[in-house]
Write a protein that holds these residues in place. Structure first.
Motif, PDB file in Angstrom:
ATOM      1  N   GLY A 147      32.359 -23.342 -30.719  1.00 40.65           N
ATOM      2  CA  GLY A 147      30.988 -22.862 -30.840  1.00 40.65           C
ATOM      3  C   GLY A 147      30.905 -21.889 -31.981  1.00 40.65           C
ATOM      4  O   GLY A 147      31.922 -21.487 -32.534  1.00 40.65           O
ATOM      5  N   SER A 148      29.705 -21.504 -32.319  1.00 41.26           N
ATOM      6  CA  SER A 148      29.608 -20.566 -33.432  1.00 41.26           C
ATOM      7  C   SER A 148      29.240 -19.165 -32.988  1.00 41.26           C
ATOM      8  O   SER A 148      29.414 -18.226 -33.736  1.00 41.26           O
ATOM      9  CB  SER A 148      28.599 -21.056 -34.471  1.00 41.26           C
ATOM     10  OG  SER A 148      27.301 -20.904 -34.009  1.00 41.26           O
ATOM     11  N   ASN A 149      28.725 -18.982 -31.776  1.00 36.41           N
ATOM     12  CA  ASN A 149      28.418 -17.640 -31.314  1.00 36.41           C
ATOM     13  C   ASN A 149      28.755 -17.498 -29.834  1.00 36.41           C
ATOM     14  O   ASN A 149      28.488 -18.387 -29.043  1.00 36.41           O
ATOM     15  CB  ASN A 149      26.973 -17.233 -31.603  1.00 36.41           C
ATOM     16  CG  ASN A 149      25.933 -18.201 -31.121  1.00 36.41           C
ATOM     17  OD1 ASN A 149      25.773 -19.270 -31.681  1.00 36.41           O
ATOM     18  ND2 ASN A 149      25.213 -17.830 -30.081  1.00 36.41           N
ATOM     19  N   PHE A 150      29.384 -16.358 -29.511  1.00 39.48           N
ATOM     20  CA  PHE A 150      29.855 -16.104 -28.156  1.00 39.48           C
ATOM     21  C   PHE A 150      29.358 -14.749 -27.691  1.00 39.48           C
ATOM     22  O   PHE A 150      29.451 -13.758 -28.419  1.00 39.48           O
ATOM     23  CB  PHE A 150      31.390 -16.111 -28.112  1.00 39.48           C
ATOM     24  CG  PHE A 150      31.993 -17.413 -28.535  1.00 39.48           C
ATOM     25  CD1 PHE A 150      32.187 -18.430 -27.621  1.00 39.48           C
ATOM     26  CD2 PHE A 150      32.339 -17.625 -29.855  1.00 39.48           C
ATOM     27  CE1 PHE A 150      32.732 -19.640 -28.015  1.00 39.48           C
ATOM     28  CE2 PHE A 150      32.890 -18.826 -30.266  1.00 39.48           C
ATOM     29  CZ  PHE A 150      33.087 -19.841 -29.340  1.00 39.48           C
ATOM     30  N   ALA A 151      28.844 -14.690 -26.465  1.00 39.78           N
ATOM     31  CA  ALA A 151      28.388 -13.442 -25.871  1.00 39.78           C
ATOM     32  C   ALA A 151      29.597 -12.592 -25.487  1.00 39.78           C
ATOM     33  O   ALA A 151      30.619 -13.105 -25.039  1.00 39.78           O
ATOM     34  CB  ALA A 151      27.539 -13.731 -24.629  1.00 39.78           C
ATOM     35  N   VAL A 152      29.466 -11.276 -25.673  1.00 34.73           N
ATOM     36  CA  VAL A 152      30.528 -10.324 -25.365  1.00 34.73           C
ATOM     37  C   VAL A 152      30.006  -9.366 -24.296  1.00 34.73           C
ATOM     38  O   VAL A 152      28.926  -8.792 -24.447  1.00 34.73           O
ATOM     39  CB  VAL A 152      30.932  -9.532 -26.632  1.00 34.73           C
ATOM     40  CG1 VAL A 152      31.965  -8.470 -26.310  1.00 34.73           C
ATOM     41  CG2 VAL A 152      31.435 -10.476 -27.712  1.00 34.73           C
ATOM     42  N   SER A 153      30.778  -9.176 -23.233  1.00 33.51           N
ATOM     43  CA  SER A 153      30.387  -8.268 -22.159  1.00 33.51           C
ATOM     44  C   SER A 153      30.530  -6.816 -22.610  1.00 33.51           C
ATOM     45  O   SER A 153      31.217  -6.507 -23.590  1.00 33.51           O
ATOM     46  CB  SER A 153      31.268  -8.499 -20.924  1.00 33.51           C
ATOM     47  OG  SER A 153      32.591  -8.052 -21.194  1.00 33.51           O
ATOM     48  N   ALA A 154      29.912  -5.918 -21.860  1.00 34.29           N
ATOM     49  CA  ALA A 154      30.029  -4.489 -22.154  1.00 34.29           C
ATOM     50  C   ALA A 154      31.486  -4.041 -22.048  1.00 34.29           C
ATOM     51  O   ALA A 154      31.959  -3.241 -22.864  1.00 34.29           O
ATOM     52  CB  ALA A 154      29.147  -3.686 -21.202  1.00 34.29           C
ATOM     53  N   GLU A 155      32.216  -4.568 -21.068  1.00 34.06           N
ATOM     54  CA  GLU A 155      33.627  -4.222 -20.908  1.00 34.06           C
ATOM     55  C   GLU A 155      34.447  -4.650 -22.128  1.00 34.06           C
ATOM     56  O   GLU A 155      35.259  -3.875 -22.650  1.00 34.06           O
ATOM     57  CB  GLU A 155      34.180  -4.879 -19.643  1.00 34.06           C
ATOM     58  CG  GLU A 155      35.644  -4.583 -19.410  1.00 34.06           C
ATOM     59  CD  GLU A 155      36.212  -5.292 -18.196  1.00 34.06           C
ATOM     60  OE1 GLU A 155      37.021  -4.661 -17.504  1.00 34.06           O
ATOM     61  OE2 GLU A 155      35.862  -6.474 -17.954  1.00 34.06           O
ATOM     62  N   CYS A 156      34.218  -5.865 -22.609  1.00 40.78           N
ATOM     63  CA  CYS A 156      34.939  -6.343 -23.797  1.00 40.78           C
ATOM     64  C   CYS A 156      34.521  -5.566 -25.042  1.00 40.78           C
ATOM     65  O   CYS A 156      35.356  -5.268 -25.892  1.00 40.78           O
ATOM     66  CB  CYS A 156      34.712  -7.842 -24.006  1.00 40.78           C
ATOM     67  SG  CYS A 156      35.714  -8.860 -22.915  1.00 40.78           S
ATOM     68  N   LEU A 157      33.234  -5.231 -25.149  1.00 40.56           N
ATOM     69  CA  LEU A 157      32.776  -4.445 -26.297  1.00 40.56           C
ATOM     70  C   LEU A 157      33.476  -3.092 -26.334  1.00 40.56           C
ATOM     71  O   LEU A 157      33.939  -2.648 -27.391  1.00 40.56           O
ATOM     72  CB  LEU A 157      31.257  -4.262 -26.264  1.00 40.56           C
ATOM     73  CG  LEU A 157      30.685  -3.354 -27.356  1.00 40.56           C
ATOM     74  CD1 LEU A 157      31.029  -3.864 -28.754  1.00 40.56           C
ATOM     75  CD2 LEU A 157      29.178  -3.210 -27.172  1.00 40.56           C
ATOM     76  N   ASN A 158      33.592  -2.440 -25.193  1.00 42.99           N
ATOM     77  CA  ASN A 158      34.286  -1.151 -25.143  1.00 42.99           C
ATOM     78  C   ASN A 158      35.742  -1.304 -25.572  1.00 42.99           C
ATOM     79  O   ASN A 158      36.278  -0.480 -26.310  1.00 42.99           O
ATOM     80  CB  ASN A 158      34.182  -0.528 -23.752  1.00 42.99           C
ATOM     81  CG  ASN A 158      32.781  -0.031 -23.454  1.00 42.99           C
ATOM     82  OD1 ASN A 158      32.021   0.281 -24.348  1.00 42.99           O
ATOM     83  ND2 ASN A 158      32.437  -0.004 -22.174  1.00 42.99           N
ATOM     84  N   ALA A 159      36.394  -2.364 -25.108  1.00 44.90           N
ATOM     85  CA  ALA A 159      37.781  -2.615 -25.492  1.00 44.90           C
ATOM     86  C   ALA A 159      37.891  -2.887 -26.989  1.00 44.90           C
ATOM     87  O   ALA A 159      38.821  -2.420 -27.655  1.00 44.90           O
ATOM     88  CB  ALA A 159      38.357  -3.780 -24.680  1.00 44.90           C
ATOM     89  N   LEU A 160      36.937  -3.637 -27.546  1.00 48.21           N
ATOM     90  CA  LEU A 160      36.931  -3.906 -28.985  1.00 48.21           C
ATOM     91  C   LEU A 160      36.748  -2.621 -29.783  1.00 48.21           C
ATOM     92  O   LEU A 160      37.420  -2.415 -30.804  1.00 48.21           O
ATOM     93  CB  LEU A 160      35.831  -4.902 -29.334  1.00 48.21           C
ATOM     94  CG  LEU A 160      36.132  -6.366 -29.086  1.00 48.21           C
ATOM     95  CD1 LEU A 160      34.866  -7.206 -29.206  1.00 48.21           C
ATOM     96  CD2 LEU A 160      37.202  -6.856 -30.031  1.00 48.21           C
ATOM     97  N   ARG A 161      35.865  -1.766 -29.348  1.00 46.22           N
ATOM     98  CA  ARG A 161      35.632  -0.505 -30.054  1.00 46.22           C
ATOM     99  C   ARG A 161      36.901   0.348 -30.114  1.00 46.22           C
ATOM    100  O   ARG A 161      37.196   0.963 -31.133  1.00 46.22           O
ATOM    101  CB  ARG A 161      34.485   0.268 -29.405  1.00 46.22           C
ATOM    102  CG  ARG A 161      33.137  -0.312 -29.728  1.00 46.22           C
ATOM    103  CD  ARG A 161      32.015   0.470 -29.107  1.00 46.22           C
ATOM    104  NE  ARG A 161      30.744   0.035 -29.629  1.00 46.22           N
ATOM    105  CZ  ARG A 161      29.611   0.065 -28.945  1.00 46.22           C
ATOM    106  NH1 ARG A 161      29.595   0.518 -27.708  1.00 46.22           N
ATOM    107  NH2 ARG A 161      28.501  -0.351 -29.489  1.00 46.22           N
ATOM    108  N   VAL A 162      37.644   0.388 -29.009  1.00 47.11           N
ATOM    109  CA  VAL A 162      38.891   1.141 -28.980  1.00 47.11           C
ATOM    110  C   VAL A 162      39.914   0.488 -29.914  1.00 47.11           C
ATOM    111  O   VAL A 162      40.557   1.160 -30.720  1.00 47.11           O
ATOM    112  CB  VAL A 162      39.442   1.227 -27.537  1.00 47.11           C
ATOM    113  CG1 VAL A 162      40.868   1.770 -27.521  1.00 47.11           C
ATOM    114  CG2 VAL A 162      38.524   2.084 -26.672  1.00 47.11           C
TER     115      VAL A 162
END
Length: 154
Positions: free
Chosen positions: A136-151
């Motif tokens: 696919g070309s776009n995937f939804a990211v959960s708030a939990e995953c976003l926080n992990a990505l930010r770290v």
């Protein structure tokens, strides 16, 4: 898998043999690129974080930014599609598709955030496309995953 309505951020996947989003972002003086949206266009919102993921065996994060406006249908000219493989560019220039403007703010070194490195992460290891379940070309990211990505991407 995060439902589109619950998305806190988005991952836009590039396939290097079809589109080079990282190069496109580098060549734009403003860092603004228009990304093809294949689904969930009604849930992608201005201000949401956006990440570019390179598909393939050497996959990984290559850039990060923010959605700058809601997706809109448009027919792009061949000039707008210069970073697309020629056959795909011709196909995309024939009909209206959904496009979202993404303001790129950071680029990552090749391999810096690779699939192999991220698969072992306790939260991100199950996030698509890190753990691919479909193309696919776009995937939804959960708030939990976003926080992990930010770290991780500090």
């Amino acid at each position: 898998m995060t439902k589109s309505a619950e998305a806190a951020a988005w991952i836009f996947q590039e396939s290097p043999n079809i589109f080079d989003g990282a190069a496109a972002a580098c060549e734009q003086p403003t860092g603004l690129i228009r990304w093809l949206v294949t689904h969930s266009e009604g849930y992608i919102l201005p201000g949401q974080p956006a990440f570019v993921w390179r598909a393939g065996s050497r996959g990984g994060f290559v850039a990060a930014g923010v959605i700058s406006a809601p997706p809109e249908p448009d027919v792009l000219s061949a000039g707008d599609l210069q970073h697309w493989h020629a056959a795909k560019a011709r196909d995309l220039s024939r009909s209206s598709r959904w496009w979202v403007p993404v303001q790129m703010r950071r680029r990552f070194k090749a391999g810096q955030y690779s699939r192999e490195r991220l698969k072992a992460h306790p939260i991100l290891g199950s996030q698509q496309p890190i753990c691919p379940a479909h193309v696919g070309s776009n995937f939804a990211v959960s708030a939990e995953c976003l926080n992990a990505l930010r770290v991780l991407l500090k």
